[in-house]
Design a protein around this motif. Structure first.
Motif, short mmCIF file in Angstrom:
data_model
loop_
_atom_site.label_atom_id
_atom_site.label_comp_id
_atom_site.label_asym_id
_atom_site.label_seq_id
_atom_site.Cartn_x
_atom_site.Cartn_y
_atom_site.Cartn_z
N GLN A 50 -3.38 -1.22 12.03
CA GLN A 50 -1.99 -0.85 11.78
C GLN A 50 -1.72 0.59 12.16
O GLN A 50 -0.61 1.07 12.00
N GLY A 51 -2.71 1.25 12.67
CA GLY A 51 -2.53 2.64 13.05
C GLY A 51 -1.66 2.76 14.30
O GLY A 51 -1.16 1.78 14.85
N ASP A 52 -1.50 3.97 14.75
CA ASP A 52 -0.68 4.24 15.91
C ASP A 52 -1.39 3.91 17.22
O ASP A 52 -0.75 3.83 18.26
N MET A 53 -2.70 3.73 17.18
CA MET A 53 -3.46 3.56 18.42
C MET A 53 -2.98 2.38 19.26
O MET A 53 -2.77 2.55 20.47
N PRO A 54 -2.77 1.18 18.72
CA PRO A 54 -2.28 0.09 19.57
C PRO A 54 -0.92 0.42 20.21
O PRO A 54 -0.70 0.13 21.39
N LEU A 55 -0.06 1.08 19.46
CA LEU A 55 1.25 1.47 20.00
C LEU A 55 1.08 2.51 21.11
O LEU A 55 1.69 2.39 22.18
N VAL A 56 0.23 3.49 20.87
CA VAL A 56 -0.02 4.53 21.88
C VAL A 56 -0.62 3.90 23.13
O VAL A 56 -0.21 4.21 24.26
N LEU A 57 -1.57 3.00 22.96
CA LEU A 57 -2.20 2.35 24.11
C LEU A 57 -1.20 1.51 24.90
O LEU A 57 -1.23 1.49 26.14
N ARG A 58 -0.30 0.81 24.21
CA ARG A 58 0.74 0.04 24.91
C ARG A 58 1.65 0.95 25.71
O ARG A 58 2.01 0.66 26.85
N LYS A 59 2.03 2.10 25.10
CA LYS A 59 2.89 3.05 25.81
C LYS A 59 2.17 3.64 27.01
O LYS A 59 2.76 3.81 28.08
N ILE A 60 0.90 3.97 26.84
CA ILE A 60 0.13 4.52 27.97
C ILE A 60 0.03 3.47 29.08
O ILE A 60 0.18 3.79 30.26
N ASP A 61 -0.20 2.23 28.71
CA ASP A 61 -0.29 1.15 29.71
C ASP A 61 1.03 1.01 30.46
O ASP A 61 1.06 0.87 31.68
N ARG A 62 2.13 1.07 29.72
CA ARG A 62 3.46 0.97 30.34
C ARG A 62 3.69 2.14 31.30
O ARG A 62 4.18 1.96 32.42
N GLN A 63 3.31 3.34 30.88
CA GLN A 63 3.46 4.52 31.74
C GLN A 63 2.56 4.42 32.97
O GLN A 63 2.97 4.78 34.07
N THR A 64 1.36 3.91 32.79
CA THR A 64 0.44 3.74 33.91
C THR A 64 1.01 2.78 34.94
O THR A 64 0.98 3.05 36.14
N ARG A 65 1.56 1.66 34.47
CA ARG A 65 2.17 0.71 35.41
C ARG A 65 3.37 1.32 36.12
O ARG A 65 3.57 1.11 37.31
N SER A 66 4.15 2.12 35.40
CA SER A 66 5.29 2.80 36.01
C SER A 66 4.83 3.79 37.09
O SER A 66 5.41 3.85 38.18
N ILE A 67 3.79 4.54 36.79
CA ILE A 67 3.25 5.50 37.77
C ILE A 67 2.71 4.75 38.98
O ILE A 67 2.90 5.19 40.12
N GLU A 68 2.07 3.61 38.76
CA GLU A 68 1.55 2.82 39.89
C GLU A 68 2.69 2.33 40.77
O GLU A 68 2.57 2.33 42.00
N ARG A 69 3.81 1.92 40.17
CA ARG A 69 4.98 1.49 40.96
C ARG A 69 5.54 2.66 41.75
O ARG A 69 5.89 2.52 42.93
N ILE A 70 5.64 3.82 41.11
CA ILE A 70 6.15 5.01 41.80
C ILE A 70 5.22 5.37 42.96
O ILE A 70 5.70 5.67 44.06
N ASP A 71 3.93 5.33 42.72
CA ASP A 71 2.96 5.63 43.77
C ASP A 71 3.12 4.66 44.94
O ASP A 71 3.15 5.07 46.10
N ARG A 72 3.25 3.37 44.64
CA ARG A 72 3.45 2.36 45.68
C ARG A 72 4.72 2.64 46.46
O ARG A 72 4.74 2.60 47.70
#
Length: 157
Positions: A50-72
């Protein structure tokens, strides 16, 4: 007398490295909380996730996918620009000195029209990247061959 029911609590004896233990004690002292309450909260969060870690990891994953799209997209736009410049140089002759003033005026007018067109495309939500085929159609060698072939065809005409 209070009829408040106390929960049954069990005693545990974990062992910590000295540096972690010192940090743990310092935290409890600084925050004014008991060691038991910190351990209980930490274990609850760890076990219940129930900690913030799953939320933080989901946000990081979303940002990573966004950066990958921008890079592409940047890579696609860079390649499109590179192809344009190569074709431009292959098909645009040098301008004679006496014709440069007229050519510069014409270029400014065409550039303004180009910018207007790009603004219309963007405001309509259309982008070059959306129009690109996702699979690779050719490589640089194939591009060079096509440019050379186009140049030979123009020379023959």
């Amino acid at each position: 007398m209070s009829t408040k029911k106390r929960s049954v609590r069990k005693n545990i004896h974990p062992y910590l490295p000295e540096r972690l233990y010192d940090r743990f004690k310092g935290y409890c002292s600084k925050m004014g909380v008991t060691e038991s309450s910190v351990v209980e909260e930490a274990l609850t969060r760890f076990l219940d996730e129930q900690g913030d870690m799953p939320l933080v990891l989901r946000k990081i994953d979303r940002q990573t996918r966004s950066i990958e799209r921008i890079d592409r997209d940047v890579k696609a736009l860079s390649e499109a620009f590179s192809v344009f410049v190569q074709i431009y140089f292959a098909h645009t002759p040098e301008i004679a000195a006496e014709d440069k003033a007229v050519a510069q005026h014409d270029a400014r007018n065409r550039y303004v029209k180009f910018i207007d067109y790009v603004a219309e495309q963007i405001s309509a939500g259309r982008t070059l990247v959306d129009d690109l085929v996702q699979d690779r159609i050719g490589d640089r060698d194939e591009l060079r061959r096509l440019i050379e072939q186009a140049s030979r065809n123009e020379d023959e005409s």
